[in-house]
Design a protein around this motif. Structure first.
Motif, PDB file in Angstrom:
ATOM      1  N   THR A 156      49.428  73.749  31.256  1.00  0.00           N
ATOM      2  CA  THR A 156      48.253  73.562  31.478  1.00  0.00           C
ATOM      3  C   THR A 156      48.332  74.010  33.271  1.00  0.00           C
ATOM      4  O   THR A 156      47.476  73.703  33.823  1.00  0.00           O
ATOM      5  CB  THR A 156      48.396  72.208  31.949  1.00  0.00           C
ATOM      6  N   ASN A 157      49.314  74.656  33.464  1.00  0.00           N
ATOM      7  CA  ASN A 157      49.344  75.045  34.910  1.00  0.00           C
ATOM      8  C   ASN A 157      49.351  76.790  34.848  1.00  0.00           C
ATOM      9  O   ASN A 157      49.475  77.197  36.026  1.00  0.00           O
ATOM     10  CB  ASN A 157      50.702  75.107  36.050  1.00  0.00           C
ATOM     11  N   ALA A 158      48.836  76.971  33.970  1.00  0.00           N
ATOM     12  CA  ALA A 158      48.801  78.514  33.708  1.00  0.00           C
ATOM     13  C   ALA A 158      46.966  78.560  33.690  1.00  0.00           C
ATOM     14  O   ALA A 158      46.189  77.768  33.703  1.00  0.00           O
ATOM     15  CB  ALA A 158      49.227  79.380  32.597  1.00  0.00           C
ATOM     16  N   ASN A 159      47.159  80.430  34.114  1.00  0.00           N
ATOM     17  CA  ASN A 159      45.403  80.700  34.339  1.00  0.00           C
ATOM     18  C   ASN A 159      45.021  81.368  33.262  1.00  0.00           C
ATOM     19  O   ASN A 159      46.176  82.658  33.025  1.00  0.00           O
ATOM     20  CB  ASN A 159      45.965  81.685  35.630  1.00  0.00           C
ATOM     21  N   PRO A 160      44.944  81.379  32.514  1.00  0.00           N
ATOM     22  CA  PRO A 160      44.264  81.448  30.552  1.00  0.00           C
ATOM     23  C   PRO A 160      43.088  82.916  31.068  1.00  0.00           C
ATOM     24  O   PRO A 160      43.770  83.774  30.321  1.00  0.00           O
ATOM     25  CB  PRO A 160      44.065  81.239  29.743  1.00  0.00           C
ATOM     26  N   GLU A 161      43.088  82.758  31.751  1.00  0.00           N
ATOM     27  CA  GLU A 161      41.893  84.533  31.940  1.00  0.00           C
ATOM     28  C   GLU A 161      42.657  86.061  32.949  1.00  0.00           C
ATOM     29  O   GLU A 161      42.584  86.548  32.406  1.00  0.00           O
ATOM     30  CB  GLU A 161      40.400  84.525  33.076  1.00  0.00           C
ATOM     31  N   LEU A 162      43.842  85.945  32.766  1.00  0.00           N
ATOM     32  CA  LEU A 162      44.797  86.925  33.193  1.00  0.00           C
ATOM     33  C   LEU A 162      45.588  87.276  31.833  1.00  0.00           C
ATOM     34  O   LEU A 162      45.237  88.480  32.413  1.00  0.00           O
ATOM     35  CB  LEU A 162      46.084  86.801  34.099  1.00  0.00           C
ATOM     36  N   VAL A 163      45.280  87.012  30.645  1.00  0.00           N
ATOM     37  CA  VAL A 163      46.044  86.992  29.161  1.00  0.00           C
ATOM     38  C   VAL A 163      44.502  87.596  29.032  1.00  0.00           C
ATOM     39  O   VAL A 163      43.867  87.263  28.343  1.00  0.00           O
ATOM     40  CB  VAL A 163      47.095  86.752  29.341  1.00  0.00           C
ATOM     41  N   ASP A 164      45.242  88.742  27.418  1.00  0.00           N
ATOM     42  CA  ASP A 164      44.281  88.930  27.155  1.00  0.00           C
ATOM     43  C   ASP A 164      44.082  87.318  25.546  1.00  0.00           C
ATOM     44  O   ASP A 164      42.938  87.459  24.756  1.00  0.00           O
ATOM     45  CB  ASP A 164      43.907  90.135  25.972  1.00  0.00           C
ATOM     46  N   TYR A 165      45.057  87.274  25.434  1.00  0.00           N
ATOM     47  CA  TYR A 165      45.290  86.302  24.108  1.00  0.00           C
ATOM     48  C   TYR A 165      45.944  84.852  24.318  1.00  0.00           C
ATOM     49  O   TYR A 165      47.367  85.290  24.464  1.00  0.00           O
ATOM     50  CB  TYR A 165      45.954  87.165  22.812  1.00  0.00           C
ATOM     51  N   PRO A 166      45.230  83.750  25.306  1.00  0.00           N
ATOM     52  CA  PRO A 166      45.915  82.938  25.663  1.00  0.00           C
ATOM     53  C   PRO A 166      46.320  82.199  24.504  1.00  0.00           C
ATOM     54  O   PRO A 166      45.512  82.110  23.832  1.00  0.00           O
ATOM     55  CB  PRO A 166      45.284  82.286  26.640  1.00  0.00           C
ATOM     56  N   VAL A 167      47.283  81.672  24.813  1.00  0.00           N
ATOM     57  CA  VAL A 167      47.876  80.450  23.419  1.00  0.00           C
ATOM     58  C   VAL A 167      48.856  79.189  24.252  1.00  0.00           C
ATOM     59  O   VAL A 167      49.572  79.041  24.680  1.00  0.00           O
ATOM     60  CB  VAL A 167      48.819  80.926  22.545  1.00  0.00           C
ATOM     61  N   PRO A 168      47.413  77.624  23.980  1.00  0.00           N
ATOM     62  CA  PRO A 168      47.599  76.991  25.119  1.00  0.00           C
ATOM     63  C   PRO A 168      48.801  75.583  24.534  1.00  0.00           C
ATOM     64  O   PRO A 168      48.717  76.299  23.169  1.00  0.00           O
ATOM     65  CB  PRO A 168      46.385  76.163  24.775  1.00  0.00           C
ATOM     66  N   GLY A 169      49.499  76.093  24.978  1.00  0.00           N
ATOM     67  CA  GLY A 169      51.078  75.108  24.719  1.00  0.00           C
ATOM     68  C   GLY A 169      52.457  74.688  25.573  1.00  0.00           C
ATOM     69  O   GLY A 169      52.098  75.682  26.823  1.00  0.00           O
ATOM     70  N   ASN A 170      53.165  74.375  25.190  1.00  0.00           N
ATOM     71  CA  ASN A 170      53.939  73.817  26.152  1.00  0.00           C
ATOM     72  C   ASN A 170      55.442  75.610  25.953  1.00  0.00           C
ATOM     73  O   ASN A 170      55.728  75.311  24.859  1.00  0.00           O
ATOM     74  CB  ASN A 170      55.100  72.391  25.475  1.00  0.00           C
ATOM     75  N   ASP A 171      55.163  75.548  27.729  1.00  0.00           N
ATOM     76  CA  ASP A 171      56.461  76.668  28.019  1.00  0.00           C
ATOM     77  C   ASP A 171      57.380  76.231  28.555  1.00  0.00           C
ATOM     78  O   ASP A 171      58.027  77.010  28.544  1.00  0.00           O
ATOM     79  CB  ASP A 171      54.909  77.372  28.464  1.00  0.00           C
ATOM     80  N   ASP A 172      58.627  74.745  28.374  1.00  0.00           N
ATOM     81  CA  ASP A 172      59.562  74.502  28.786  1.00  0.00           C
ATOM     82  C   ASP A 172      60.142  73.834  27.385  1.00  0.00           C
ATOM     83  O   ASP A 172      61.543  73.998  27.408  1.00  0.00           O
ATOM     84  CB  ASP A 172      58.864  73.288  30.119  1.00  0.00           C
ATOM     85  N   ALA A 173      59.794  73.391  26.529  1.00  0.00           N
ATOM     86  CA  ALA A 173      61.009  73.049  25.506  1.00  0.00           C
ATOM     87  C   ALA A 173      61.251  74.028  24.665  1.00  0.00           C
ATOM     88  O   ALA A 173      60.706  75.235  23.988  1.00  0.00           O
ATOM     89  CB  ALA A 173      59.534  71.972  24.615  1.00  0.00           C
ATOM     90  N   SER A 174      63.032  73.803  24.285  1.00  0.00           N
ATOM     91  CA  SER A 174      63.009  74.739  23.644  1.00  0.00           C
ATOM     92  C   SER A 174      62.437  74.308  22.237  1.00  0.00           C
ATOM     93  O   SER A 174      62.744  76.347  21.591  1.00  0.00           O
ATOM     94  CB  SER A 174      64.506  74.682  22.866  1.00  0.00           C
ATOM     95  N   ARG A 175      62.350  74.222  21.633  1.00  0.00           N
ATOM     96  CA  ARG A 175      61.804  73.842  20.223  1.00  0.00           C
ATOM     97  C   ARG A 175      60.079  74.621  19.782  1.00  0.00           C
ATOM     98  O   ARG A 175      60.028  75.450  19.146  1.00  0.00           O
ATOM     99  CB  ARG A 175      61.996  72.586  19.577  1.00  0.00           C
ATOM    100  N   ALA A 176      59.859  74.892  21.093  1.00  0.00           N
ATOM    101  CA  ALA A 176      58.375  74.734  21.347  1.00  0.00           C
ATOM    102  C   ALA A 176      58.523  76.284  21.274  1.00  0.00           C
ATOM    103  O   ALA A 176      57.890  76.848  20.637  1.00  0.00           O
ATOM    104  CB  ALA A 176      57.405  74.197  21.797  1.00  0.00           C
ATOM    105  N   THR A 177      59.212  77.031  21.789  1.00  0.00           N
ATOM    106  CA  THR A 177      59.384  78.003  22.231  1.00  0.00           C
ATOM    107  C   THR A 177      59.974  79.033  21.357  1.00  0.00           C
ATOM    108  O   THR A 177      59.924  79.596  20.815  1.00  0.00           O
ATOM    109  CB  THR A 177      60.760  78.471  23.386  1.00  0.00           C
ATOM    110  N   GLN A 178      61.265  77.770  20.400  1.00  0.00           N
ATOM    111  CA  GLN A 178      61.298  79.091  18.870  1.00  0.00           C
ATOM    112  C   GLN A 178      61.152  79.185  18.367  1.00  0.00           C
ATOM    113  O   GLN A 178      60.531  80.193  17.795  1.00  0.00           O
ATOM    114  CB  GLN A 178      62.680  77.814  18.470  1.00  0.00           C
ATOM    115  N   LEU A 179      59.922  77.907  18.174  1.00  0.00           N
ATOM    116  CA  LEU A 179      58.718  78.236  16.517  1.00  0.00           C
ATOM    117  C   LEU A 179      57.766  79.007  17.588  1.00  0.00           C
ATOM    118  O   LEU A 179      57.363  80.063  16.241  1.00  0.00           O
ATOM    119  CB  LEU A 179      58.003  76.421  17.004  1.00  0.00           C
ATOM    120  N   TYR A 180      57.610  79.580  18.241  1.00  0.00           N
ATOM    121  CA  TYR A 180      56.341  80.732  19.151  1.00  0.00           C
ATOM    122  C   TYR A 180      56.474  81.662  18.323  1.00  0.00           C
ATOM    123  O   TYR A 180      56.730  82.756  18.123  1.00  0.00           O
ATOM    124  CB  TYR A 180      56.411  80.159  20.265  1.00  0.00           C
ATOM    125  N   CYS A 181      58.133  82.120  19.037  1.00  0.00           N
ATOM    126  CA  CYS A 181      58.752  83.308  19.025  1.00  0.00           C
ATOM    127  C   CYS A 181      59.530  83.195  17.347  1.00  0.00           C
ATOM    128  O   CYS A 181      59.201  84.356  17.044  1.00  0.00           O
ATOM    129  CB  CYS A 181      60.712  83.439  19.476  1.00  0.00           C
TER     130      CYS A 181
END
Length: 316
Positions: free
Chosen positions: A224-249
């Motif tokens: 929620t602190n990011a600017n989604p307009e800077l990227v081509d494919y924004p994915v709204p989501g938690n970028d701090d939790a290890s479990r969330a990062t593991q799921l994305y990867c």
């Protein structure tokens, strides 16, 4: 299920590639070949993807992806996250199927090891220690540093034959360790990538700007602190939790492997590509054509300006 209803996230649409929890096991038995990865709302919830930052740390451009506020924490709307995450997986599969190189970027402590492991699993590249300014835009200088690193490693291995002293070997070893931290994940990249995956846009802002300058498609997890307009494919989501990062990867890796298998003509390659995958490939090619046309128009426009200035000076 009560937790899901409390956040108003109930609808699950299979056309986006994510499945209802009750049908997930059945579909896995049917799809034994490598295919575009699927995910469930339950998986997103359990990984904490819906938890944003504190309300005082937010970017107003993320408002469309915010469901509400609870205990002064923004709650991300997973109904918006799911289709965008699926869109990024389709794009990754298309790029990998076309033979593109993909660079993972995440330098925060909780994501470093996860990103490294993910990149190695799918044979791609990563930067997980420090983003060196110009790592993409000044690739010529970076490639020289990589060649120097490889030469020093070769010299250390053949120290006896070259007659190097212990002190010289020690100095070189320390320098190699520093360079390894920076370039270890891109030693065999041999040029700029065709796509970049970013965890935490504000932290990796330099990398995002360099990718934009080179028209490299960027898939990014946007809290929620990011600017989604800077990227081509924004994915709204938690970028701090290890479990969330593991799921994305895990999802990104499966999508890349699916694309590679299709490119190599494996079992999944023999299977007819889905409509979504074809549309994504066409969209990717169209974007490249549009970007090339824009670049040509900019160049021709600059030439016209220079010619007019020279003509004005000649008249004077």
């Amino acid at each position: 299920m009560r937790r899901t209803q409390a956040l108003g996230i109930i609808s699950v649409q299979t056309r986006f590639g994510f499945l209802h929890p009750m049908t997930e096991d059945n579909n896995r038995k049917k799809d034994k070949i490598m295919a575009l990865p699927t995910f469930t709302m339950k998986q997103l919830m359990e990984a904490g993807v819906h938890f944003g930052h504190h309300t005082r740390r937010w970017n107003p451009l993320m408002t469309p992806y915010v469901y509400g506020v609870k205990d002064k924490i923004h709650i991300i709307n997973l109904n918006k996250t799911a289709p965008l995450l699926h869109r990024s997986l389709v794009a990754l599969e298309a790029i990998a199927a076309a033979g593109g190189k993909i660079l993972f970027v995440a330098t925060k402590h909780q994501a470093k090891d996860i990103v490294k492991d993910a990149a190695e699993r799918c044979g791609q590249f990563y930067v997980n220690n420090r983003w060196l300014g110009g790592m993409l835009t000044n690739w010529t200088t970076v490639s020289q540093s990589i060649r120097r690193l490889k030469k020093m490693e070769n010299d250390i291995a053949n120290a006896d034959k070259l007659g190097l002293t212990k002190k010289e070997v020690g100095v070189m070893t320390k320098e190699v360790a520093k360079l390894r931290d920076i370039f270890g994940g891109i030693l065999e990249m041999h040029g700029v990538p065709q796509a970049m995956i970013v965890i935490d846009v504000p932290r990796e802002l330099n990398a995002v700007h360099e990718a934009r300058n080179l028209d490299i498609p960027t898939i990014a997890i946007c809290d929620t602190n990011a600017n989604p307009e800077l990227v081509d494919y924004p994915v709204p989501g938690n970028d701090d939790a290890s479990r969330a990062t593991q799921l994305y990867c895990d999802l990104f890796v499966d999508a890349i492997l699916s694309g590679i298998e299709k490119r190599l003509g494996g079992a999944a390659g023999k299977k007819e590509a889905s409509d979504n995958a074809e549309a994504a490939a066409e969209e990717y090619e169209e974007d490249l054509k549009v970007k090339e046309a824009k670049q040509k128009s900019k160049t021709s426009g600059a030439r016209e300006v220079r010619r007019s200035k020279l003509a004005d000076k000649a008249d004077k």
